[in-house]
Design a protein around this motif. Structure first.
Motif, PDB file in Angstrom:
ATOM      1  N   ASP A 315      -4.525 -90.432  -3.758  1.00  0.00           N
ATOM      2  CA  ASP A 315      -5.420 -90.735  -2.642  1.00  0.00           C
ATOM      3  C   ASP A 315      -5.388 -92.224  -2.307  1.00  0.00           C
ATOM      4  O   ASP A 315      -5.382 -92.618  -1.129  1.00  0.00           O
ATOM      5  N   ASP A 316      -5.382 -93.053  -3.374  1.00  0.00           N
ATOM      6  CA  ASP A 316      -5.322 -94.507  -3.142  1.00  0.00           C
ATOM      7  C   ASP A 316      -4.018 -94.887  -2.452  1.00  0.00           C
ATOM      8  O   ASP A 316      -4.004 -95.746  -1.546  1.00  0.00           O
ATOM      9  N   GLU A 317      -2.913 -94.271  -2.886  1.00  0.00           N
ATOM     10  CA  GLU A 317      -1.623 -94.579  -2.257  1.00  0.00           C
ATOM     11  C   GLU A 317      -1.603 -94.134  -0.797  1.00  0.00           C
ATOM     12  O   GLU A 317      -1.085 -94.847   0.069  1.00  0.00           O
ATOM     13  N   ASN A 318      -2.196 -92.948  -0.541  1.00  0.00           N
ATOM     14  CA  ASN A 318      -2.243 -92.481   0.846  1.00  0.00           C
ATOM     15  C   ASN A 318      -3.089 -93.404   1.712  1.00  0.00           C
ATOM     16  O   ASN A 318      -2.739 -93.701   2.860  1.00  0.00           O
ATOM     17  N   GLU A 319      -4.215 -93.849   1.129  1.00  0.00           N
ATOM     18  CA  GLU A 319      -5.072 -94.758   1.891  1.00  0.00           C
ATOM     19  C   GLU A 319      -4.343 -96.078   2.170  1.00  0.00           C
ATOM     20  O   GLU A 319      -4.418 -96.614   3.271  1.00  0.00           O
ATOM     21  N   MET A 320      -3.636 -96.560   1.126  1.00  0.00           N
ATOM     22  CA  MET A 320      -2.876 -97.800   1.317  1.00  0.00           C
ATOM     23  C   MET A 320      -1.767 -97.601   2.347  1.00  0.00           C
ATOM     24  O   MET A 320      -1.511 -98.485   3.195  1.00  0.00           O
ATOM     25  N   MET A 321      -1.137 -96.424   2.292  1.00  0.00           N
ATOM     26  CA  MET A 321      -0.071 -96.142   3.252  1.00  0.00           C
ATOM     27  C   MET A 321      -0.624 -96.125   4.680  1.00  0.00           C
ATOM     28  O   MET A 321      -0.015 -96.659   5.606  1.00  0.00           O
ATOM     29  N   ASN A 322      -1.805 -95.503   4.826  1.00  0.00           N
ATOM     30  CA  ASN A 322      -2.416 -95.464   6.153  1.00  0.00           C
ATOM     31  C   ASN A 322      -2.729 -96.869   6.655  1.00  0.00           C
ATOM     32  O   ASN A 322      -2.499 -97.199   7.824  1.00  0.00           O
ATOM     33  N   ARG A 323      -3.266 -97.704   5.752  1.00  0.00           N
ATOM     34  CA  ARG A 323      -3.575 -99.080   6.162  1.00  0.00           C
ATOM     35  C   ARG A 323      -2.309 -99.832   6.537  1.00  0.00           C
ATOM     36  O   ARG A 323      -2.276-100.591   7.516  1.00  0.00           O
ATOM     37  N   GLN A 324      -1.237 -99.615   5.734  1.00  0.00           N
ATOM     38  CA  GLN A 324       0.016-100.314   6.015  1.00  0.00           C
ATOM     39  C   GLN A 324       0.656 -99.817   7.300  1.00  0.00           C
ATOM     40  O   GLN A 324       1.283-100.595   8.026  1.00  0.00           O
ATOM     41  N   MET A 325       0.472 -98.523   7.579  1.00  0.00           N
ATOM     42  CA  MET A 325       0.992 -98.006   8.848  1.00  0.00           C
ATOM     43  C   MET A 325       0.262 -98.636  10.028  1.00  0.00           C
ATOM     44  O   MET A 325       0.859 -98.963  11.068  1.00  0.00           O
ATOM     45  N   VAL A 326      -1.061 -98.829   9.822  1.00  0.00           N
ATOM     46  CA  VAL A 326      -1.824 -99.500  10.883  1.00  0.00           C
ATOM     47  C   VAL A 326      -1.334-100.927  11.068  1.00  0.00           C
ATOM     48  O   VAL A 326      -1.139-101.415  12.197  1.00  0.00           O
ATOM     49  N   GLU A 327      -1.109-101.625   9.929  1.00  0.00           N
ATOM     50  CA  GLU A 327      -0.613-103.002  10.016  1.00  0.00           C
ATOM     51  C   GLU A 327       0.776-103.040  10.639  1.00  0.00           C
ATOM     52  O   GLU A 327       1.084-103.942  11.437  1.00  0.00           O
TER      53      GLU A 327
END
Length: 568
Positions: A315-327
């Protein structure tokens, strides 16, 4: 927010653990309980059957003993007359003969007349002339052909019992009396000994011991029956009762009637002793069951915690991935905006350069007489120079911002490296990073996508500069041909990469940069692009030793004709 997430994961962990424990233990408890109950029932039935068989067998032994002794005494009345037995010598010889034949079970013999007076006696006591007319055993035996008395003390003041045979001679009744050795009779029953507390004894109708009670037995012990055990194949006359003693112990009592119901053979044993093997087996089984249950619970808790931790990590990796996709999306938007601005600036800058050239031409023709001619010429030259520089920068920026072209063409790496370095040069100056180039311009081209190679080199150069921007350093780039490969090295003098991170440096979204400083995609994109080109990329680094990225790309076979596609 983190507290709520933690509660959610803890709740999930408890649910998983509870489900695993329930699914694992419920069948185990049901099957174990059923087996436990069946084992207890079967074992109890087996013990009761064994005790009933022992008592029944012992009952036969005692009855046979009494019948044999009665028959042996009765035999004397058939072979001897009253007159013969009344003769002391004959009676003494008869006693000795019986003792020689059957042992010293027969203690003495006596002849009693119709008045209850012993008229003849053979034995170790002085009982000639003894009056038994008022003795209970004698009175009870008068109306019976044969009789076996209860155990009593009598004139000899020692426990014994008597076998009497009633007969008559010349119309006068007389009685042959034989005393049976009490110890020999008692040993018949005392030998029945099972376990530590199991023993047998004989009681008469009044409950008086007819054999010696067990040594150390509580004489005040009172047994209160609370359950009768029904045997599947009950022995004749054998009954089993469970009793609670006045000492708090529970007893199993097995009894059988003797001597036509006048006596009762009783076997008594503590239940804990009678079922000690079953209790021990149950204890061991219970320990194994509890140990297995605890192991299941511990393993369920461990696995649920580990599983939830893994889910939390995903879940943490997915959340980080989502944030990085936004960035990443933001960066892409900024890139498009920068390309648009560069395109808009490019035309005015070109006009400015053209106008500066036109003014310079006018001054050359008409303004040489002006006092400020030299200063105006210098200013116009500066405008042309800086405008040309702006145009060159916007041109390169537009070139790089152009959508990725994956077409494979001949690419001369030294020229491409210098072109990409021009974009990063300003950032390197701000970071006090010096450049060191070692480019072999004589090497042949490689077959690759220009846009993709630009992206690879720009990522490596920017990473190197960012690694050194805190204290400055040197960015070394070399390029040469080695055999049938083109070798490119990008090295920096930054802090280096820890050994633990080297194996993950090319993983997608892996980054050691602070949040917002890097997406973790740059090196993974480089890795993918280089491998698509048929090359390899690796890294050499250590803490405090800087980092060196090595790229190897295949060179086309020498002399092979290939089409060179021009860039649009």
């Amino acid at each position: 927010m983190q507290t709520e997430a933690k509660k959610t994961y803890d709740k999930l962990s408890r649910k998983i653990a509870l489900t695993v424990i329930t699914v694992s233990l419920a069948p185990l408890i049901l099957v174990g309980g059923l087996i436990f109950d069946q084992f207890r029932s079967i074992y109890r039935a087996k013990v009761y059957a064994h005790l009933a068989e022992v008592v029944d067998k012992q009952n036969d032994n005692v009855n046979n003993f009494l019948s044999e002794k009665l028959a042996e005494v009765q035999y004397l009345t058939r072979v001897f007359t009253y007159e013969e037995l009344s003769d002391p010598q004959t009676l003494e010889q008869a006693l000795k003969g019986m003792q020689q034949q059957y042992g010293r079970i027969f203690v003495d013999l006596g002849i009693i007349d119709e008045n209850g007076s012993q008229v003849a006696y053979a034995g170790p006591f002085d009982l000639l002339g003894a009056d038994y007319s008022k003795a209970d055993w004698y009175i009870n035996s008068r109306n019976k052909k044969t009789c076996i008395s209860d155990v009593f003390m009598g004139l000899r003041q020692a426990p014994h019992f008597i076998i009497t045979i009633n007969n008559s001679s010349a119309g006068k009744p007389w009685t042959l009396r034989a005393t049976i050795d009490f110890l020999a009779f008692s040993n018949l029953v005392e030998n029945v000994h099972i376990g530590e507390t199991g023993y047998a004894y004989i009681l008469n109708k009044e409950g008086v011991f007819q054999t010696r009670p067990q040594v150390g037995r509580n004489s005040d012990l009172v047994l209160t029956p609370y359950e009768d055990i029904q045997q599947p194949t009950p022995g004749e006359g054998v009954s089993i009762q469970l009793s609670k003693g006045s000492d708090g112990e529970k007893y199993v009592t097995v009894s059988s009637l003797l001597k036509n119901g006048d006596w009762k053979l009783v076997y008594q044993q503590n239940m804990s002793d009678a079922f000690s093997a079953m209790i021990r087996s149950e204890f061991i089984t219970l320990v194994i069951f509890l140990s297995g249950g605890l192991a299941i619970i511990a393993m369920a808790l461990y696995l649920s915690r580990k599983l939830v931790t893994h889910i939390e990590f995903i879940d943490d990796e997915n959340e980080m991935m989502n944030r990085q996709m936004v960035e990443t999306g933001k960066l892409a938007s900024i890139g498009e905006l920068a390309a648009g601005i560069a395109h808009e600036i490019n035309n005015p800058v070109a006009i400015m350069i053209e106008e500066a050239g036109w003014v310079s031409d006018l001054l050359e023709d008409e303004g040489k007489e002006m006092s400020s001619y030299t200063e105006i010429t210098r200013a116009l030259e500066q405008v042309r120079t800086q405008g040309g520089r702006c145009k060159d920068i916007t041109h390169k920026l537009l070139s790089f911002a152009r959508k990725t072209d994956s077409r494979v063409v001949d690419v001369f790496l030294p020229e491409l490296i210098e072109e990409v370095l021009e974009i990063s040069i300003q950032q390197a100056r701000y970071a006090q990073v010096n450049l060191s180039l070692d480019l072999d311009r004589s090497m042949g081209p490689v077959r690759a996508s220009v846009s993709e190679l630009q992206q690879v080199f720009l990522n490596l150069f920017n990473n190197a500069v960012q690694a050194m921007e805190a204290e400055g350093g040197t960015l070394s780039v070399s390029c040469r041909a080695e055999g049938d490969e083109a070798y490119v090295s990008v090295a920096d003098t930054g802090p280096g990469i820890p050994a633990a991170n080297l194996s993950r440096i090319f993983d997608p979204f892996f980054t050691t940069k602070p949040v917002g400083k890097g997406s973790g995609l740059g090196l993974s994109i480089c890795f993918g692009l280089i491998h698509q080109m048929g090359g390899e990329i690796d890294v050499e680094s250590g803490v405090g030793q800087g980092a060196r990225f090595n790229i190897r790309l295949p060179l086309p076979p020498t002399g092979t004709e290939h089409d060179v596609e021009k860039e649009e």
